[in-house]
Design an enzyme around this catalytic site. Sequence first.
Site, PDB file in Angstrom:
ATOM      1  N   LYS A  40      10.909 -18.910  23.387  1.00 13.07           N
ATOM      2  CA  LYS A  40      11.689 -17.689  23.132  1.00 13.07           C
ATOM      3  C   LYS A  40      12.511 -17.376  24.378  1.00 13.07           C
ATOM      4  CE  LYS A  40       9.372 -16.504  19.257  1.00 13.07           C
ATOM      5  NZ  LYS A  40       9.442 -17.714  18.426  1.00 13.07           N
TER       6      LYS A  40
ATOM      7  N   HIS B 229       8.554 -22.992   6.668  1.00  9.01           N
ATOM      8  CA  HIS B 229       9.942 -22.854   6.197  1.00  9.01           C
ATOM      9  C   HIS B 229      10.868 -23.908   6.813  1.00  9.01           C
ATOM     10  CE1 HIS B 229      10.750 -20.487   9.864  1.00  9.01           C
ATOM     11  NE2 HIS B 229      12.023 -20.700   9.630  1.00  9.01           N
TER      12      HIS B 229
ATOM     13  N   ARG C  89       0.799  -1.227   0.000  1.00  8.48           N
ATOM     14  CA  ARG C  89       0.000   0.000   0.000  1.00  8.48           C
ATOM     15  C   ARG C  89       0.834   1.280   0.000  1.00  8.48           C
ATOM     16  NH1 ARG C  89      -4.312  -0.947   4.626  1.00  8.48           N
ATOM     17  NH2 ARG C  89      -2.364  -1.551   5.589  1.00  8.48           N
TER      18      ARG C  89
ATOM     19  N   LYS D 208      14.549 -26.255   5.309  1.00  8.78           N
ATOM     20  CA  LYS D 208      15.897 -26.297   5.915  1.00  8.78           C
ATOM     21  C   LYS D 208      16.606 -27.567   5.456  1.00  8.78           C
ATOM     22  CE  LYS D 208      14.735 -23.767  10.130  1.00  8.78           C
ATOM     23  NZ  LYS D 208      15.646 -22.648  10.294  1.00  8.78           N
TER      24      LYS D 208
ATOM     25  N   GLU E 271      15.052 -20.738  21.050  1.00  6.29           N
ATOM     26  CA  GLU E 271      15.552 -19.477  20.484  1.00  6.29           C
ATOM     27  C   GLU E 271      15.968 -18.549  21.617  1.00  6.29           C
ATOM     28  OE1 GLU E 271      13.253 -18.025  16.862  1.00  6.29           O
ATOM     29  OE2 GLU E 271      11.728 -19.038  18.039  1.00  6.29           O
TER      30      GLU E 271
ATOM     31  N   HIS F 289       5.878 -25.890  12.721  1.00  6.21           N
ATOM     32  CA  HIS F 289       7.253 -26.393  12.623  1.00  6.21           C
ATOM     33  C   HIS F 289       7.485 -27.686  13.416  1.00  6.21           C
ATOM     34  CE1 HIS F 289       7.740 -22.589  10.789  1.00  6.21           C
ATOM     35  NE2 HIS F 289       8.045 -21.877  11.848  1.00  6.21           N
TER      36      HIS F 289
ATOM     37  N   LYS G 102       2.697 -18.949   6.627  1.00  5.82           N
ATOM     38  CA  LYS G 102       2.036 -19.277   7.875  1.00  5.82           C
ATOM     39  C   LYS G 102       1.908 -18.002   8.707  1.00  5.82           C
ATOM     40  CE  LYS G 102       4.338 -20.086  11.698  1.00  5.82           C
ATOM     41  NZ  LYS G 102       5.314 -19.102  12.143  1.00  5.82           N
TER      42      LYS G 102
HETATM   43  C1  BG6 Z   1       8.864 -18.412  12.507  1.00  7.92           C
HETATM   44  C2  BG6 Z   1       8.210 -17.941  13.764  1.00  7.92           C
HETATM   45  O1  BG6 Z   1       7.983 -19.200  11.762  1.00  7.92           O
HETATM   46  O2  BG6 Z   1      10.018 -19.176  12.833  1.00  7.92           O
HETATM   47  C3  BG6 Z   1       9.187 -17.135  14.601  1.00  7.92           C
HETATM   48  O3  BG6 Z   1       7.082 -17.153  13.432  1.00  7.92           O
HETATM   49  C4  BG6 Z   1      10.451 -17.899  14.835  1.00  7.92           C
HETATM   50  O4  BG6 Z   1       8.601 -16.754  15.842  1.00  7.92           O
HETATM   51  C5  BG6 Z   1      11.011 -18.455  13.540  1.00  7.92           C
HETATM   52  O5  BG6 Z   1      11.388 -17.029  15.442  1.00  7.92           O
HETATM   53  C6  BG6 Z   1      12.179 -19.385  13.798  1.00  7.92           C
HETATM   54  O6  BG6 Z   1      12.753 -19.753  12.575  1.00  7.92           O
HETATM   55  P1  BG6 Z   1      14.291 -20.172  12.473  1.00  7.92           P
HETATM   56  O7  BG6 Z   1      14.458 -20.491  11.021  1.00  7.92           O
HETATM   57  O8  BG6 Z   1      15.094 -19.008  12.940  1.00  7.92           O
HETATM   58  O9  BG6 Z   1      14.455 -21.369  13.365  1.00  7.92           O
END
Ligand code: BG6
Length: 490
Positions: A339, A179, A50, A183, A217, A241, A149
């Site tokens: 997290k 994603h 936008r 990997k 993470e 995931h 997602k």
């Molecule tokens: C994303 C989540 O799909 O994956 C994030 O929305 C997360 O919250 C991320 O940090 C982690 O991905 P990766 O590739 O860094 O393990």
Amino acid sequence: MAQIIPVDVFDYVVFGATGDLTLRKLLPALYYRFRDKQMPEGARIIGAARGEHDDAGFRAMAEAALRQFITNGDLTEATLTGFLATLFYVRLDGVSGEGWDGLVARLAPHEERVRVFYMATSPDLFGAICGNIQSHGLVSAQSRVVLEKPIGHDLASARKINDEVGQIFTEAQTYRIDHYLGKETVQNLLALRFANSIFERLWNADVIDHVQVTVAETVGVEGRAGYYDKSGQLRDMVQNHLLQLVCLLAMESPISLHADAVRDEKLKVLRALKPIAPYDIAHATVRGQYAAGAIDGKSVPSYVRDLDHDSVTETFVAIKAEIRSWRWAGVPFYLRTGKRLAEKTSEVVIQFRSVPFSIFPREMTDFEPNRLIMRLQPDEGIRLEMMVKDPGPGGMRLRPTRLNISFEEAFNTRYPDAYERLLMDAVRGNQTLFMRRDEVEAAWTWVEPILEGWEAATEPPRLYPAGSWGPTSAIALIERDGRTWHEEFE
Ligand code: BG6
């Protein structure tokens, strides 16, 4: 030496072109595909959003992002200039239809090309954007849509999105991204299981005691607090995931690598997950939220300070999952993700059963069961922990040691980002690493009772200090069963 397989000329239309995902992940991934000469001559990336930009403004934004996110010397001026020339911008409103004529004009001369519409927007816009794609006559024979997602917030909203998109694009044209499937090390789970005969024979309840999946993470919620607080770790990480990892670990051998052959087997795992009943929620799940603490020696604030308001959203989840099948009956899958944990690390641990009887003197043996550890990130590799005799005199002393394959040492190559593979797979028309509609819905079906159980609970999430491994109740979850979370031995 990696082989670059050329793809057909394409137009990638990215909705949400000025957002975080596009700038941080999609454009760097496409830059690498351009650098490695996989983007064919004439291929275009058309950003749509936008904001009041033109091609030059969008290119300037992209350049700044690439300079920020590609920091390892892979960004060269000549390649950057070439890549930026493939970027274009269209200002439009995804929902109202305003500005769409500009997109029509851009795409019109290349009707024959592969056309990928990438939804890097909030999922509640997917339906409206697809509606506009259709009403502006942009669905060509070679069109596909990529859905980022989260697909929905629960089962009903996921179904609604899938219905809306499904009215415009067929399932064969729909690419739902997780994603993690892109990997390299996650794809390696398939190689490990189905390209080696030694493991598959051991891959069952007779030999395996339990499985652990950890995705930890150190980041907090930073700029994504608005989205994250409505979502939480169960929706953000487990529904997609972690369950996808469980599928690859637990599924039967597919009859081929064909997309539906693989997805049929994954779906069976999702459907075989034992529902967690309301009375089991407190026993089989833990939800946590980070309090203030320290990461890498630096103090960091609590989640509610990051948000600036109170919240009962979880930033940590641990679950004991079970799969109802002959192969896995009685083998718990312990999942944990959070997290602001002690380290950024993702790994899968297959713990085998202990020896049934020991002939070795008890006082000289510190028996550890065998473990197969697949490190997904960082320090990617595979380890097999086993008992050996301690060399030298002193009797039959045993100790654990490991067979270790470090992929970095073995291959000495760059690990492409997950998005590189997935973006090109969508152009190629290969859906193997994308989720089918029924998979997404089966995952929600399993997750939803947990969400409902937590909503009904009077207790808030357990607090854990940032920089720890989560709340102590996550340790209790596994220790109640006489097991422990895996820790590296020295
Ligand atoms: C994303 C989540 O799909 O994956 C994030 O929305 C997360 O919250 C991320 O940090 C982690 O991905 P990766 O590739 O860094 O393990």
